[in-house]
Scaffold this active site. Structure first.
Site, PDB file in Angstrom:
ATOM      1  N   CYS A 102       0.506   4.298   0.962  1.00  0.00           N
ATOM      2  CA  CYS A 102       0.027   5.407   1.800  1.00  0.00           C
ATOM      3  C   CYS A 102       1.150   6.391   2.110  1.00  0.00           C
ATOM      4  O   CYS A 102       0.994   7.604   1.986  1.00  0.00           O
ATOM      5  CB  CYS A 102      -0.544   4.877   3.106  1.00  0.00           C
ATOM      6  N   THR A 150      12.326  51.484  -4.605  1.00  0.00           N
ATOM      7  CA  THR A 150      11.537  52.269  -3.658  1.00  0.00           C
ATOM      8  C   THR A 150      10.522  51.409  -2.920  1.00  0.00           C
ATOM      9  O   THR A 150       9.690  50.743  -3.520  1.00  0.00           O
ATOM     10  CB  THR A 150      10.810  53.408  -4.387  1.00  0.00           C
ATOM     11  N   ASP A 175       4.199  -0.812   6.875  1.00  0.00           N
ATOM     12  CA  ASP A 175       3.332   0.130   6.155  1.00  0.00           C
ATOM     13  C   ASP A 175       2.947   1.297   7.058  1.00  0.00           C
ATOM     14  O   ASP A 175       3.106   2.463   6.694  1.00  0.00           O
ATOM     15  CB  ASP A 175       2.072  -0.588   5.667  1.00  0.00           C
ATOM     16  N   CYS A 177       0.835  -1.201   0.000  1.00  0.00           N
ATOM     17  CA  CYS A 177       0.000   0.000   0.000  1.00  0.00           C
ATOM     18  C   CYS A 177       0.874   1.257   0.000  1.00  0.00           C
ATOM     19  O   CYS A 177       1.765   1.403   0.841  1.00  0.00           O
ATOM     20  CB  CYS A 177      -0.900   0.001   1.229  1.00  0.00           C
ATOM     21  N   ASP A 229      12.725  45.638  -6.765  1.00  0.00           N
ATOM     22  CA  ASP A 229      12.363  47.026  -6.986  1.00  0.00           C
ATOM     23  C   ASP A 229      13.130  47.848  -5.944  1.00  0.00           C
ATOM     24  O   ASP A 229      13.541  47.300  -4.911  1.00  0.00           O
ATOM     25  CB  ASP A 229      10.849  47.183  -6.815  1.00  0.00           C
TER      26      ASP A 229
END
Length: 756
Positions: free
Chosen positions: A408, A452, A733, A406, A450
């Site tokens: 999972c 300012t 598992d 499985c 940027d």
């Protein structure tokens, strides 16, 4: 659960999120009713209630009382044109956006793809009084207690009763323990999902009983129940960070009324009302201080540990702590729209933006599960039929293979890490809009800024006035302020503020117009007045040699210079200076340590840009129009991922062009909504923190995938060879699932602000 719901006719766009335990889908109610959706969810063992109502026992709610939508009465629905509108329950529409609240025992099921479901059933996480239940008070916890007791009785009977009779006690323990699991397995099967861990568990338990391994079958059922509880506890830890944010806003507030202060519910506050916040109290709503001066601790919202002194006119955020004196705060946002509510909403919605790695694992698991089932069938049949081997031995090994196969742990390895990273970032003022953004940030090779308001404080001040042509300081300022009075640009505000500080009258202006990349102009007292850059003034040939030299000198000092023209004649120069943020140089250094280059992109003149860039230690590209910034980012993207950091308004094209757009701003709408990510503390160093967190999250994801696949690979081989049995398989598992969840939870304690 997701797979079961999306198989229903008329259902589309199904989203199940780990952090918020929420089911959201688009439903054509002419084909499938809301009641059918609720029954499908409840059949899998989930509680379903309207958003904001605790989910308890998995019993379907009526359409009128608990339709599973995000609201109690008015629900958002998509019309045939796709536009959103609200309607009451009495109205019937073909399409609907139905956001429900599903509460599984563990959040792991929320992330499961259609081909694989790990449905843990109803967790009953919240008691009737709103308190979180302990693990043993939940349905899964009670199952662990019951199966443990039955297992203990069975083992005790082994020494007291005859062996044949004792084996029947083990059979009873197994059957009682597996019944709830089998019920969910067959509900999933009826919904078109045969490949679930519940189905594999049911087959393994039944097979073990058939071949006479009743004792082992009972132990496997018990270990499975324990694993589900552990997964639920671990997942609840991941959600606690977001729940803690919601708890920061106080339940009550002191509302100012004509008859005095009155205690009211904080969620009843409306914009425009005035609340009193005493020293030591949390601020109950986003607002603006109307009276008082006090230190405000904003660490619950932005992660900034040092309180900031705030007074009249300053913004404050819900959940912040008033540390010193009484404040009167005018509410500016309703509780559902305050900064913390929007942060929580962003983190919850970010889970829908799944990472590429997560999408790949989902696709992989669609084929992996049928492959494992087919392999187990071959292991059970081929050796006995082809080589005369013992049937019981190879059926036993095949059953072990089913349990270990499985996926999972693999399926939850990515969403668990992403949910923890989002939560850790949100608590420290670093917001990322989903797993795809986290992966993109982790790959960033260059950051563009940027100037300012990003690298600088964004609060320039007038520092030099150089009038010419017979003008004086007052005339120069008044002319410039008249043109700039209606602008929200930081330079314009600085000029107006200086004029007002000198108590100078600001003349009225008409026909104001911005000239992109050049300046602004307006008609003042019948004459054209322009406030432009020295570069544009030089192009107009209105700068004398002395004025041009003066502008050059001021710019070399890192000042921004504007030229004020009246009827085409130079009135003078105004020089402004915007100081770099205190942490800007350190932030740029941190990026360099991460192997990330930093470049400033600005429309300011080259000399000013060079002076500031030299102070901070980064490269600069100046005198850029908005389209030039986009072009620069596109060129940089050719060598790797590019991040653009700006204010979220003026740099919208550049933010959109970059691999990741990051907005800086203390909880503003722009910072939270326009970009891919946001840093709320206005700190340049947080940009490096954002990259560190994303890289840590991706490292955690890779560790989880390695744990999940590594354990599977080892125990798949040992199961086939007969070296490990059923109980080891279920431990492997469950253990893998718990391990990857606990590993993901380590991110909650990670501090991206620490270098190294």
């Amino acid at each position: 659960m997701k797979g079961a719901v999306e198989r229903l006719p008329g259902v589309d766009a199904v989203e199940v999120t780990l952090m918020s335990e929420r089911l959201r889908l688009t439903l054509d109610e002419a084909v499938t009713s809301r009641e059918k959706i609720e029954k499908a969810v409840s059949a899998l063992g989930y509680g379903i209630k309207p958003r904001g109502v605790a989910a308890s026992a998995p019993t379907p709610a009526s359409a009128a009382d608990a339709c599973g939508c995000g609201h109690d009465h008015g629900h958002e629905h998509g019309s045939s044109s796709g536009e959103a509108h609200k309607h009451d329950h009495a109205h019937e529409h073909a399409d609907g956006t139905c956001g429900g609240h599903a509460a599984p025992a563990s959040g792991m099921a929320n992330a499961a793809p259609a081909a694989h479901s790990h449905s843990h059933g109803d967790d009953e996480p919240v008691a009737g009084d709103g308190q979180r239940r302990s693990w043993y008070q939940t349905a899964k916890g009670r199952l662990v207690v019951v199966t443990a007791a039955l297992l203990g009785i069975a083992w005790a009977s082994h020494y007291v009763l005859a062996p044949d009779l004792a084996s029947w006690v083990f059979v009873a323990a197994c059957v009682i323990g597996v019944l709830p699991v089998a019920r969910r397995a067959f509900a999933a099967l009826a919904a078109g999902m045969p490949f679930t861990i519940e189905m594999l568990m049911t087959i393994a338990a039944a097979g073990a009983l058939l071949i006479g391994a009743a004792e082992e079958a009972a132990l496997v059922v018990f270990l499975f129940a324990v694993g589900e509880v552990l997964e639920g506890v671990a997942a609840d830890r991941a959600r606690e960070g977001i729940r803690a944010l919601a708890r920061l806003v106080p339940k009550t507030a002191q509302l100012e009324t004509p008859t005095g202060a009155r205690e009211v519910a904080a969620d009843s506050l409306a914009p425009g009302q005035i609340v009193l916040v005493r020293p030591g109290d949390r601020i109950p709503a986003d607002g603006v201080i109307r009276s008082g001066l006090s230190g405000v601790d904003e660490s619950p919202v932005t992660g900034e540990s040092v309180p900031r002194t705030k007074g009249e006119g300053d913004e404050v955020f819900a959940g912040s702590i008033n540390t010193e004196a009484l404040l009167k705060v005018e509410v500016t946002r309703a509780s559902a729209d305050n900064t913390i509510a929007r942060i929580i909403k962003l983190v919850e919605e970010a889970e829908s933006a799944r990472a590429p790695t997560e999408r790949f694992i989902d696709r992989f698991s669609r084929y992996y599960m049928p492959f494992i089932v087919g392999l187990a069938a071959l292991v059970a049949i081929v050796p006995p039929l082809g080589f005369g081997a013992d049937w019981n031995t190879w059926i036993y090994r095949a059953l072990s293979l089913l349990l270990i196969g499985c996926p999972c742990a693999l399926v939850i390895s990515v969403p668990a890490s992403i949910a923890s990273a989002l939560s850790a970032g949100a608590r420290r003022g670093l917001l990322m809009k989903g797993g795809a953004v986290i992966e993109a940030i982790a790959r960033v090779k260059a950051v563009t800024f940027d100037k300012t308001g990003t690298l600088t404080e964004g609060r320039p001040q007038v520092v030099d006035l150089v009038p010419v042509a017979g003008a004086d300081d007052a005339a120069l300022l008044q002319a410039a302020a008249a043109v700039e009075a209606g602008s929200s640009h930081p330079l314009a505000k600085a000029i107006v503020a200086r004029t007002q500080a000198l108590s100078l009258a600001i003349p009225a202006a008409e026909g104001g117009r911005a000239m992109a990349g050049k300046g602004v102009e307006a008609t003042v007292e019948g004459r054209l007045v322009q406030v432009v850059s020295p570069r544009h003034a030089a192009e107009l040939k209105v700068l004398a040699a002395a004025s041009e030299a003066e502008a050059t000198r001021l710019e070399a000092e890192g000042k921004t210079v504007v030229c004020v023209l009246k009827e085409g004649q130079l009135l003078g120069l105004i020089a402004l200076r915007d100081e770099p943020r205190e942490d800007a140089r350190g932030g740029i250094r941190q990026l360099s340590q991460l192997g990330v280059s930093a470049i400033m992109l600005t429309g300011d003149n080259a000399r000013t840009a060079k002076a500031i860039a030299g102070t901070l230690g980064l490269d600069a590209r100046a005198e850029l129009m908005p389209e030039d910034k986009v072009r620069a980012i596109r060129d940089l993207a050719a060598t790797g991922g590019v991040m653009m950091v700006g204010d979220g308004i003026n740099d919208a094209p550049a933010l959109a062009q970059a691999s990741v757009g990051v907005a800086m701003g203390s909880g503003t709408d722009v910072a939270l909504e326009t970009a891919d990510a946001a840093v709320l503390r206005d700190r340049v160093s947080d940009v490096a923190g954002l990259i560190r967190l994303a890289r840590k999250a991706m490292g955690n994801i890779h560790q989880n995938i390695a744990i999940a696949l590594g354990l599977k690979a080892v125990f798949l081989v040992t199961s086939i060879l007969g070296l490990t049995g059923l109980w080891i398989a279920i431990m492997a598992d469950t253990g893998a699932t718990v391990l990857v969840t606990l590993n993901a939870l380590r991110l909650l304690a990670y501090d991206p602000g620490k270098e190294g």
